[in-house]
Design a protein around this motif. Structure first.
Motif, short mmCIF file in Angstrom:
data_model
loop_
_atom_site.label_atom_id
_atom_site.label_comp_id
_atom_site.label_asym_id
_atom_site.label_seq_id
_atom_site.Cartn_x
_atom_site.Cartn_y
_atom_site.Cartn_z
N ILE A 111 13.77 6.54 4.52
CA ILE A 111 13.25 5.26 4.93
C ILE A 111 12.53 5.27 6.29
N THR A 112 12.02 6.53 6.70
CA THR A 112 11.40 6.37 7.83
C THR A 112 9.98 6.90 7.64
N THR A 113 9.82 7.39 6.34
CA THR A 113 8.23 8.06 6.21
C THR A 113 7.79 7.36 4.83
N ILE A 116 0.82 -1.14 0.15
CA ILE A 116 0.20 0.15 -0.09
C ILE A 116 0.87 1.13 0.15
N ALA A 117 2.22 1.11 0.14
CA ALA A 117 3.07 2.08 0.07
C ALA A 117 4.41 1.79 -0.06
N THR A 118 5.40 2.90 -0.23
CA THR A 118 6.83 2.60 -0.22
C THR A 118 7.58 3.55 0.16
#
Ligand SMILES: [Zn+2]
Length: 134
Positions: free
Chosen positions: A74-76, A67-69
């Protein structure tokens, strides 16, 4: 996941027979399109009209249950484009070359994971664009 035929038809008509992600028309694909869960069942998405999208198999298989990447950070995590709440032209632009260009981070995240600009997809889009079939 079984989707009743009437609901399938509603989703297909609403999408005007195009993949809601990469925008290819179903009639110009040799592959059967999928009814996909925008928020996957694994993440609590339901098999309801507002969570379903019409998708070419390439977009759907690349998306999987994601649903996201992550982009630069790499924290958000950055969520994917959601055809039920987002407007395609606000997040993507298509060039005459067949390339789909991101207009937003949501666009970038979606292009990255769904692999809109795979060399084969660009060639296919170029041909369709030049024949007014895109
Ligand atoms: Zn697609």
């Amino acid at each position: 996941m079984y989707i009743p035929e009437t609901l399938r038809q509603i989703v297909i008509e609403r999408a005007q027979h195009r993949c809601e992600y990469c925008k290819i028309f179903d009639i110009y694909s040799f592959l059967s399109f999928h009814i996909e869960h925008i928020i996957s069942l694994k993440h609590g998405g339901l098999s309801e009209k507002d969570n379903l999208a019409y998708s070419c198999p390439i977009c759907n298989l690349n998306k999987g249950s994601d649903i996201a990447t992550f982009l630069e950070s790499i924290t958000t995590p950055i969520r994917f484009y959601n055809p039920r709440i987002d407007t395609w032209s606000e997040h993507f632009k298509i060039e005459d070359t067949g390339l789909i260009i991101a207009q937003t981070d949501i666009g970038k995240a979606t292009i990255k994971i769904l692999d809109f600009n795979h060399p084969d997809a660009i060639i296919e889009r170029q041909i369709l664009l030049s024949s007014n079939m895109f």
